[in-house]
Design an enzyme around this catalytic site. Sequence first.
Site, PDB file in Angstrom:
ATOM      1  N   ARG A  15      -5.199 -30.340  10.737  1.00  9.80           N
ATOM      2  CA  ARG A  15      -4.585 -29.741  11.925  1.00  9.80           C
ATOM      3  C   ARG A  15      -3.672 -28.578  11.529  1.00  9.80           C
ATOM      4  O   ARG A  15      -3.737 -27.481  12.080  1.00  9.80           O
ATOM      5  CB  ARG A  15      -3.787 -30.816  12.691  1.00  9.80           C
ATOM      6  CG  ARG A  15      -3.332 -30.382  14.088  1.00  9.80           C
ATOM      7  CD  ARG A  15      -2.052 -31.082  14.520  1.00  9.80           C
ATOM      8  NE  ARG A  15      -0.938 -30.780  13.632  1.00  9.80           N
ATOM      9  CZ  ARG A  15      -0.281 -29.626  13.619  1.00  9.80           C
ATOM     10  NH1 ARG A  15      -0.593 -28.671  14.465  1.00  9.80           N
ATOM     11  NH2 ARG A  15       0.701 -29.410  12.746  1.00  9.80           N
ATOM     12  N   LYS A  47     -21.957 -23.183  19.012  1.00  6.29           N
ATOM     13  CA  LYS A  47     -22.777 -22.810  17.856  1.00  6.29           C
ATOM     14  C   LYS A  47     -23.657 -23.967  17.400  1.00  6.29           C
ATOM     15  O   LYS A  47     -23.235 -25.121  17.415  1.00  6.29           O
ATOM     16  CB  LYS A  47     -21.874 -22.399  16.696  1.00  6.29           C
ATOM     17  CG  LYS A  47     -22.645 -21.908  15.477  1.00  6.29           C
ATOM     18  CD  LYS A  47     -21.770 -21.852  14.241  1.00  6.29           C
ATOM     19  CE  LYS A  47     -22.006 -23.073  13.364  1.00  6.29           C
ATOM     20  NZ  LYS A  47     -21.357 -22.964  12.044  1.00  6.29           N
ATOM     21  N   GLU A  58     -27.847 -19.922  15.329  1.00  3.64           N
ATOM     22  CA  GLU A  58     -27.673 -19.611  13.905  1.00  3.64           C
ATOM     23  C   GLU A  58     -28.794 -20.208  13.055  1.00  3.64           C
ATOM     24  O   GLU A  58     -28.745 -21.379  12.700  1.00  3.64           O
ATOM     25  CB  GLU A  58     -26.322 -20.153  13.397  1.00  3.64           C
ATOM     26  CG  GLU A  58     -26.108 -19.860  11.914  1.00  3.64           C
ATOM     27  CD  GLU A  58     -24.824 -20.460  11.349  1.00  3.64           C
ATOM     28  OE1 GLU A  58     -24.181 -21.281  12.017  1.00  3.64           O
ATOM     29  OE2 GLU A  58     -24.471 -20.091  10.227  1.00  3.64           O
ATOM     30  N   LYS A  91     -26.361 -15.503  15.330  1.00  5.86           N
ATOM     31  CA  LYS A  91     -25.601 -15.547  14.070  1.00  5.86           C
ATOM     32  C   LYS A  91     -26.622 -15.575  12.947  1.00  5.86           C
ATOM     33  O   LYS A  91     -27.365 -16.551  12.790  1.00  5.86           O
ATOM     34  CB  LYS A  91     -24.701 -16.775  14.036  1.00  5.86           C
ATOM     35  CG  LYS A  91     -23.938 -16.923  12.723  1.00  5.86           C
ATOM     36  CD  LYS A  91     -22.698 -17.779  12.875  1.00  5.86           C
ATOM     37  CE  LYS A  91     -22.036 -18.018  11.524  1.00  5.86           C
ATOM     38  NZ  LYS A  91     -20.686 -18.550  11.657  1.00  5.86           N
TER      39      LYS A  91
HETATM   40  P1  13P Z   1     -19.823 -19.102   6.042  1.00  8.75           P
HETATM   41  O1  13P Z   1     -19.393 -17.720   6.448  1.00  8.75           O
HETATM   42  O2  13P Z   1     -18.851 -19.780   5.119  1.00  8.75           O
HETATM   43  O3  13P Z   1     -21.251 -19.155   5.590  1.00  8.75           O
HETATM   44  O4  13P Z   1     -19.734 -20.015   7.333  1.00  8.75           O
HETATM   45  C1  13P Z   1     -20.163 -19.543   8.541  1.00  8.75           C
HETATM   46  C2  13P Z   1     -20.700 -20.636   9.337  1.00  8.75           C
HETATM   47  O5  13P Z   1     -20.234 -20.922  10.411  1.00  8.75           O
HETATM   48  C3  13P Z   1     -21.865 -21.367   8.818  1.00  8.75           C
HETATM   49  O6  13P Z   1     -22.371 -22.192   9.822  1.00  8.75           O
END
Ligand code: 13P
Length: 336
Positions: free
Chosen positions: A47, A136, A177, A219
Site C-alpha cells: 500500500r 487491462k 495487451e 498495449k
Molecule cells: P512492463 O513495462 O514491466 O513490461 O509492465 C507492463 C505491464 O503492464 C505488463 O503487463
Amino acid sequence: MSIEQLAETAQAMVATGKGIIAIDESSSTIAKRFAAVGIENIEENRRAYRELLLTTPKLDDYISGAILYDETIRQSTKDGVPFAKYMADHGMIPGIKVDKGTYPLAGFPGEVVTEGLDGLRERLEEYYRLGARFAKWRAVINIGDDVPTGTCIEANAHALARYAALCQEQGLVPMVEPEVLMDGEHDIETCYEVTEATLRSLFGALYEHNVLLEGTILKASMVIAGKECKEQASVEEVAESTVMCLKSTVPAILPGIVFLSGGQNDEDATAHLNAMNQMGTHPWPLSFSYGRAMQQAAMKLWSKNMSGNFAKAQETVYARARDNGLAAVGQWKPSP
Ligand code: 13P
C-alpha cells in the site's frame, strides 16, 4: 455508456505527451520485485509503495492514468483517500488489471493462455463502481522451437476479444495487451513475424466480437530481438520494425497505442519510443504504459530507506514520467 464516452476516455489516456504507469503487479509478481530489493512483502508495504507512486507531485504532467491491481483499487492513502478517488482528483484515470494470469494451454507444451473470463461481467461492474474507467488484460505469446502455434495465438485473441466486449458493455475502455515475450534467442525478424500474426489475429477477433475500436487501446510489445539473441538490433531498427509492423496490422481508427517495457532497461524503453515518434506522425499516438521502466529506480531507492528516501524516490518517478512523456512526442534527449 455511449461509444462517445468510451472514445473520450480512450483519447484522454493517450493525450499528447502523456502515458500510463502500470502498477498492477499481482501479489506474486510484486513479491518477486520486492524480494529483488529486499522489501518485505506485506500488505502495508504494498500500500505504502503504491501511495508513493500515485502521490508523486505533479505526476499528471506526464501521466494520464495508472493501472491498479484488485488489492490496490480497494486501498487508500494514509490519510484515508481511496486511491481511485485520489487519482481522479489529480487528473489521472484509474485503470484495473482484470485478467487472472496465464495458465498452460492444454495440449500445447510451452504455451500459455490467459484466464479470467468467468464472472468477469460482475467484476467489471464492481470495478466501475470503485472508479475504474479502463481495464487491462494481458495475453502472453512465447517464442521458441515450433512456438507459437496458430492455436495459441487464436485462443488468446479470442479471450482478449471476449474481455474487450464485456468491458465496453460495462463502460470501461479495454486495453488489449498481447505481449510477445522478449525471452529467448530469437532475432528481430522472428519477433516481427510473431507480432504481426498476433496482431492480425487480435484485430480479426475484435471485429468478430463487435468491439468498437474507437473505444479501445492497444498495449503492444515492441518488435525487438530476444534477450539472449547475439545480434541485438539498433534503436532505429527497433523503432522502424515496430512502426512498420503496427502500420500493417492496426486499424487507423484506434485512438492510441501504448507500449509495455517488457524487461528493457529504462533508457532503451525511452529511446525506442522516442525514435518511433521522431519518425514523423503515425495513424495513432504512440505512447507508454510502462511498469518496470517507470518504477525500478524508485523501488530501489525506497527499499534502502523507506521514510528517508520517500521524496527522492518520488523525484525519480517524476523524472521517468517526464522522460517518457517527452519520448511520446519525440522530444527526449539522452542525458550526456
Ligand atoms: P512492463 O513495462 O514491466 O513490461 O509492465 C507492463 C505491464 O503492464 C505488463 O503487463
